[in-house]
Design a protein around this motif. Sequence first.
Motif, PDB file in Angstrom:
ATOM      1  N   LYS A 173       5.949 -29.079 -38.459  1.00 47.70           N
ATOM      2  CA  LYS A 173       7.194 -29.681 -38.950  1.00 47.70           C
ATOM      3  C   LYS A 173       8.317 -28.659 -39.074  1.00 47.70           C
ATOM      4  O   LYS A 173       9.059 -28.637 -40.054  1.00 47.70           O
ATOM      5  CB  LYS A 173       6.957 -30.375 -40.296  1.00 47.70           C
ATOM      6  N   GLU A 174       8.416 -27.799 -38.070  1.00 50.22           N
ATOM      7  CA  GLU A 174       9.496 -26.812 -38.018  1.00 50.22           C
ATOM      8  C   GLU A 174      10.270 -27.028 -36.726  1.00 50.22           C
ATOM      9  O   GLU A 174       9.679 -27.142 -35.652  1.00 50.22           O
ATOM     10  CB  GLU A 174       8.939 -25.390 -38.051  1.00 50.22           C
ATOM     11  N   PHE A 175      11.599 -27.082 -36.826  1.00 55.97           N
ATOM     12  CA  PHE A 175      12.434 -27.336 -35.666  1.00 55.97           C
ATOM     13  C   PHE A 175      13.624 -26.379 -35.674  1.00 55.97           C
ATOM     14  O   PHE A 175      14.094 -25.980 -36.733  1.00 55.97           O
ATOM     15  CB  PHE A 175      12.956 -28.780 -35.672  1.00 55.97           C
ATOM     16  N   VAL A 176      14.103 -26.043 -34.506  1.00 62.27           N
ATOM     17  CA  VAL A 176      15.360 -25.309 -34.412  1.00 62.27           C
ATOM     18  C   VAL A 176      16.471 -26.341 -34.488  1.00 62.27           C
ATOM     19  O   VAL A 176      16.516 -27.277 -33.681  1.00 62.27           O
ATOM     20  CB  VAL A 176      15.456 -24.514 -33.104  1.00 62.27           C
ATOM     21  N   THR A 177      17.340 -26.210 -35.457  1.00 61.29           N
ATOM     22  CA  THR A 177      18.424 -27.170 -35.641  1.00 61.29           C
ATOM     23  C   THR A 177      19.766 -26.453 -35.607  1.00 61.29           C
ATOM     24  O   THR A 177      19.840 -25.221 -35.699  1.00 61.29           O
ATOM     25  CB  THR A 177      18.288 -27.906 -36.985  1.00 61.29           C
ATOM     26  N   SER A 230      12.753 -18.810 -30.133  1.00 64.49           N
ATOM     27  CA  SER A 230      13.815 -19.527 -29.420  1.00 64.49           C
ATOM     28  C   SER A 230      14.907 -18.573 -28.931  1.00 64.49           C
ATOM     29  O   SER A 230      15.172 -18.469 -27.733  1.00 64.49           O
ATOM     30  CB  SER A 230      14.413 -20.615 -30.321  1.00 64.49           C
ATOM     31  N   LEU A 231      15.527 -17.843 -29.844  1.00 63.87           N
ATOM     32  CA  LEU A 231      16.595 -16.918 -29.467  1.00 63.87           C
ATOM     33  C   LEU A 231      16.057 -15.647 -28.820  1.00 63.87           C
ATOM     34  O   LEU A 231      16.632 -15.136 -27.854  1.00 63.87           O
ATOM     35  CB  LEU A 231      17.422 -16.559 -30.696  1.00 63.87           C
ATOM     36  N   ILE A 278      12.795 -21.186 -23.479  1.00 67.15           N
ATOM     37  CA  ILE A 278      11.425 -21.671 -23.591  1.00 67.15           C
ATOM     38  C   ILE A 278      11.304 -22.761 -24.652  1.00 67.15           C
ATOM     39  O   ILE A 278      10.524 -23.700 -24.498  1.00 67.15           O
ATOM     40  CB  ILE A 278      10.485 -20.492 -23.920  1.00 67.15           C
ATOM     41  N   TYR A 279      12.102 -22.656 -25.703  1.00 65.39           N
ATOM     42  CA  TYR A 279      11.966 -23.614 -26.798  1.00 65.39           C
ATOM     43  C   TYR A 279      12.224 -25.043 -26.327  1.00 65.39           C
ATOM     44  O   TYR A 279      11.398 -25.932 -26.578  1.00 65.39           O
ATOM     45  CB  TYR A 279      12.929 -23.264 -27.931  1.00 65.39           C
ATOM     46  N   CYS A 280      13.356 -25.279 -25.681  1.00 67.23           N
ATOM     47  CA  CYS A 280      13.698 -26.645 -25.269  1.00 67.23           C
ATOM     48  C   CYS A 280      12.697 -27.193 -24.253  1.00 67.23           C
ATOM     49  O   CYS A 280      12.339 -28.374 -24.293  1.00 67.23           O
ATOM     50  CB  CYS A 280      15.104 -26.677 -24.680  1.00 67.23           C
ATOM     51  N   THR A 281      12.241 -26.353 -23.354  1.00 66.31           N
ATOM     52  CA  THR A 281      11.380 -26.817 -22.263  1.00 66.31           C
ATOM     53  C   THR A 281       9.943 -27.037 -22.693  1.00 66.31           C
ATOM     54  O   THR A 281       9.303 -28.013 -22.272  1.00 66.31           O
ATOM     55  CB  THR A 281      11.400 -25.782 -21.112  1.00 66.31           C
ATOM     56  N   TRP A 282       9.425 -26.171 -23.567  1.00 64.82           N
ATOM     57  CA  TRP A 282       7.995 -26.192 -23.842  1.00 64.82           C
ATOM     58  C   TRP A 282       7.608 -26.371 -25.310  1.00 64.82           C
ATOM     59  O   TRP A 282       6.433 -26.608 -25.608  1.00 64.82           O
ATOM     60  CB  TRP A 282       7.352 -24.892 -23.336  1.00 64.82           C
TER      61      TRP A 282
END
Length: 419
Positions: free
Chosen positions: A238-242, A269-270, A280-284
């Motif tokens: 339940k952790e997301f980059v926002t 992510s960064l 990589i974050y958005c894709t995988w």
Amino acid sequence: MERKKRDLKSYYLMVLFFTAVAAIIYGVCFTGKAVDYPALIQQDFPGVTSIEKILGTQRAYKIDAAGKQYYAVCDSAVGYQSRIEIMTIINDRGLVEKAIVTRQAETPVFFERLYSQKFFDQFNGLSLREPIYLGGAYGYSGFLDKRQTGNFVDRVTGSTVSSHAVAEAVNKGTLYIASQFFAKQWSNPYDVYQLNSKTLTMIVVFLMALAATFSKKMSRFRIWWLLIIIGVMGFFVKEFVTANNLFAIVTLQIPRLTNLGWYVIMAGSLGFVILFGKNIYCTWVCPFGAAQEFLNKAAGFKSLGISPQITRVLKLAAPTILWLAVMLGTWVGDYGTLDYQPFSAFFLFKAVWVMWLMLPVFIFISLFINRFYCQFFCPVGFILNLLNRLRNNGVRIWNQTWNRLWNGIWNQRWKTNKS
């Protein structure tokens, strides 16, 4: 003609960027509301007869009210997207009278839960002669664990990060008063690092995602990977980059290293964008992106064709909405406006009413257009892809410049040696 359109788009994005930066600087540096601490104390203690500021390293006061003496101390900790400042009132017996929020800019839908579930009332009557632990927050610094003490508060489910920040701020304040006026010292448990199963899981996920990025063989198992990401990152971690996380970095609202999970997801992510030039974050890794792609593949509907002209217009939606959120946040003095992403609604089942209306739309269209939200509306995807493009362009320019410089030096030496 095509070149002209691209130029107009570039100019439009530049205007959005510079006006947003100006708004953030103005909002952060010039519109902060000063807190009148003595007035706040008088408001909560009607019988106050005197307020004396205590000289020292922290903002603290001695209070006389109705013949009794109290202490007030302010301290802060970083929550989900902002620094939360708490004024803790302590009586002359060393017990907390109340904890008052003086500053915060958390996501309203989550922070309001602390009030509705009377989280702050739990501090009343707790002692400053030992730490105030946080119950029900496994893996967080200050976790109660199995300690035999009644000096703890229970975290509010769904708002654990904000609960933790409040408890940490109260502890920092009570430790200061305990050492200065009650001759009591103790080790603050909120200074202890906690490596929990969720943080370890995130590390494994990012490493596997990195491997998948450079291995074509793993693409054959992508459908299964999407399911894993939905379950693990969406419903377990339940952790997301926002946009809130990224904004917190810009405004330096960065938690301490005791919050290892925050650093893992930001580095994954960064950091991977900077090191490898790969988003990589958005894709995988993003669970909402994985949910859209999985539903699209599972439905098997024929993809709706979108003309290049409409695609170009839709690509401007993400930066435009992000710009509007920043400008509105500056106008109202609260950047909770950046919290318009569907993660909390889809995985945590908590969101503002507008997102509950939009979520079914995004899910339905994703059945026909793969990753519809990600392609056209996600602020995080837009920012990470932009940073990735800038990074790769910068590396390419550096390599070209270095090669020209090296070739020039080599050719000059060759001519010198030849002559």
